[in-house]
Design an enzyme around this catalytic site. Structure first.
Site, PDB file in Angstrom:
ATOM      1  N   ASP A 136       0.845  -1.199   0.000  1.00 39.56           N
ATOM      2  CA  ASP A 136       0.000   0.000   0.000  1.00 39.56           C
ATOM      3  C   ASP A 136       0.878   1.245   0.000  1.00 39.56           C
ATOM      4  O   ASP A 136       1.529   1.539   1.000  1.00 39.56           O
ATOM      5  CB  ASP A 136      -0.880   0.016   1.257  1.00 39.56           C
ATOM      6  CG  ASP A 136      -1.935  -1.067   1.242  1.00 39.56           C
ATOM      7  OD1 ASP A 136      -2.004  -1.846   2.204  1.00 39.56           O
ATOM      8  OD2 ASP A 136      -2.663  -1.135   0.241  1.00 39.56           O
ATOM      9  N   ASP A 166     -10.713  -4.562  -0.939  1.00 34.27           N
ATOM     10  CA  ASP A 166      -9.672  -4.192   0.019  1.00 34.27           C
ATOM     11  C   ASP A 166     -10.258  -3.345   1.136  1.00 34.27           C
ATOM     12  O   ASP A 166     -10.801  -2.284   0.890  1.00 34.27           O
ATOM     13  CB  ASP A 166      -8.605  -3.392  -0.737  1.00 34.27           C
ATOM     14  CG  ASP A 166      -7.399  -3.045   0.107  1.00 34.27           C
ATOM     15  OD1 ASP A 166      -6.510  -2.363  -0.425  1.00 34.27           O
ATOM     16  OD2 ASP A 166      -7.348  -3.465   1.280  1.00 34.27           O
TER      17      ASP A 166
HETATM   18  C1  DX5 Z   1      -6.229   0.710   3.302  1.00 36.83           C
HETATM   19  C2  DX5 Z   1      -5.359  -0.268   2.553  1.00 36.83           C
HETATM   20  C3  DX5 Z   1      -5.677  -1.695   2.874  1.00 36.83           C
HETATM   21  C4  DX5 Z   1      -5.498  -2.058   4.322  1.00 36.83           C
HETATM   22  C5  DX5 Z   1      -6.351  -3.266   4.596  1.00 36.83           C
HETATM   23  O1  DX5 Z   1      -6.211   1.916   2.666  1.00 36.83           O
HETATM   24  O2  DX5 Z   1      -5.508  -0.067   1.162  1.00 36.83           O
HETATM   25  O3  DX5 Z   1      -4.887  -2.563   2.076  1.00 36.83           O
HETATM   26  O4  DX5 Z   1      -4.171  -2.328   4.575  1.00 36.83           O
HETATM   27  O5  DX5 Z   1      -6.307  -3.525   5.954  1.00 36.83           O
HETATM   28  P1  DX5 Z   1      -7.477  -4.306   6.700  1.00 36.83           P
HETATM   29  O6  DX5 Z   1      -7.584  -5.652   6.035  1.00 36.83           O
HETATM   30  O7  DX5 Z   1      -6.991  -4.377   8.095  1.00 36.83           O
HETATM   31  O8  DX5 Z   1      -8.738  -3.508   6.542  1.00 36.83           O
END
Ligand code: DX5
Length: 240
Positions: free
Chosen positions: A50, A187
């Site tokens: 990310d 996501d």
């Molecule tokens: C948030 C990111 C995600 C995040 C997901 O902006 O794009 O990839 O890391 O994390 P979880 O699965 O904990 O929601």
């Protein structure tokens, strides 16, 4: 301009399988190579990086040097999500760092078709992402040329947020738009509870951060998610 076409040199798994993709944002950055090796040993095929610039999203994560540092340590498909205001400026840096797939946000790009063409010319697969408040109509022209569409199921910027239930219908609309040959990634807030829901709506590429890296046993966390999907799918009689 070529449309979404799979070729053997692409490292993004071809559409037709359900992939669980750990997001390193929730991993221990102090021992990132070991964290990635742990989920790689659990049989995942992709890992997500990310990239946040503190401008398009209210958080700053990391850049090409971290992706480059991880490349020699892993055979996984490197999926790079650019949550940055000027993705075009950094494409080459992430390709050189070892990205196999790059997703940019439609909210940040006025000429998305040009960007997709640049990604394909650079030898990587292309993805377009849309935030929860962005309508599917914004990607109608570019989605047919992308190998993957990312439907954000939380407002981007942080891990550990709640899944937004209204995104289920949006996933269905995107599946109707792109058909079976394009991957649909989700996501944000993906867990054992929400994974079967998004797959039932047509998603096949599930990014999970806290559900995996906050677990003591990451292998078991991934297996639990796979089983939750499989048991839901068996009720729809679709193979994993
Ligand atoms: C948030 C990111 C995600 C995040 C997901 O902006 O794009 O990839 O890391 O994390 P979880 O699965 O904990 O929601």
């Amino acid at each position: 301009m070529r449309d979404c076409r799979w070729s053997s040199d692409m490292r993004l798994p071809k559409a037709g399988t359900v992939e669980i993709v750990p997001s390193v944002l929730a991993a221990d950055f102090g021992r990132l190579a070991a964290e990635v090796a742990e989920v790689e040993a659990a049989g995942v095929r992709m890992i997500q990086f990310d990239i946040m610039d503190g401008h398009f999203v209210p958080n700053i994560s990391f850049g090409p040097p971290v992706v480059a540092a991880m490349r020699p340590h892993s055979l996984l498909t490197f999926d790079v999500q650019l949550m940055i205001s000027n993705p075009r400026q950094y494409l080459d840096a992430f390709v050189e760092a070892g990205a196999d797939h790059i997703t940019f946000h439609i909210e940040t790009e006025d000429e998305p078709l040009e960007l997709v063409e640049e990604l394909h010319k650079a030898g990587v697969t292309a993805g377009v992402a849309l935030n929860p408040e962005t309508d599917v109509l914004r990607i109608v022209n570019v989605a047919p040329y992308c190998e993957m569409v990312l439907v954000m199921t939380v407002h981007p910027g942080f891990g550990g947020q709640e899944f937004i239930p209204e995104m289920a219908e949006k996933i269905r609309r995107v599946r109707d738009l792109v058909g079976p040959a394009t991957r649909i990634q989700v996501d944000g807030g993906i867990s054992v509870e929400t994974a079967p829901i998004v797959v039932s709506c047509g998603a096949d590429t599930l990014v999970a951060g806290s559900a995996i890296f906050s677990a003591k046993d990451r292998h078991a966390a991934i297996e639990d998610m796979r089983e939750a999907i499989a048991s839901a799918q068996s009720s729809w009689s679709v193979s994993v």
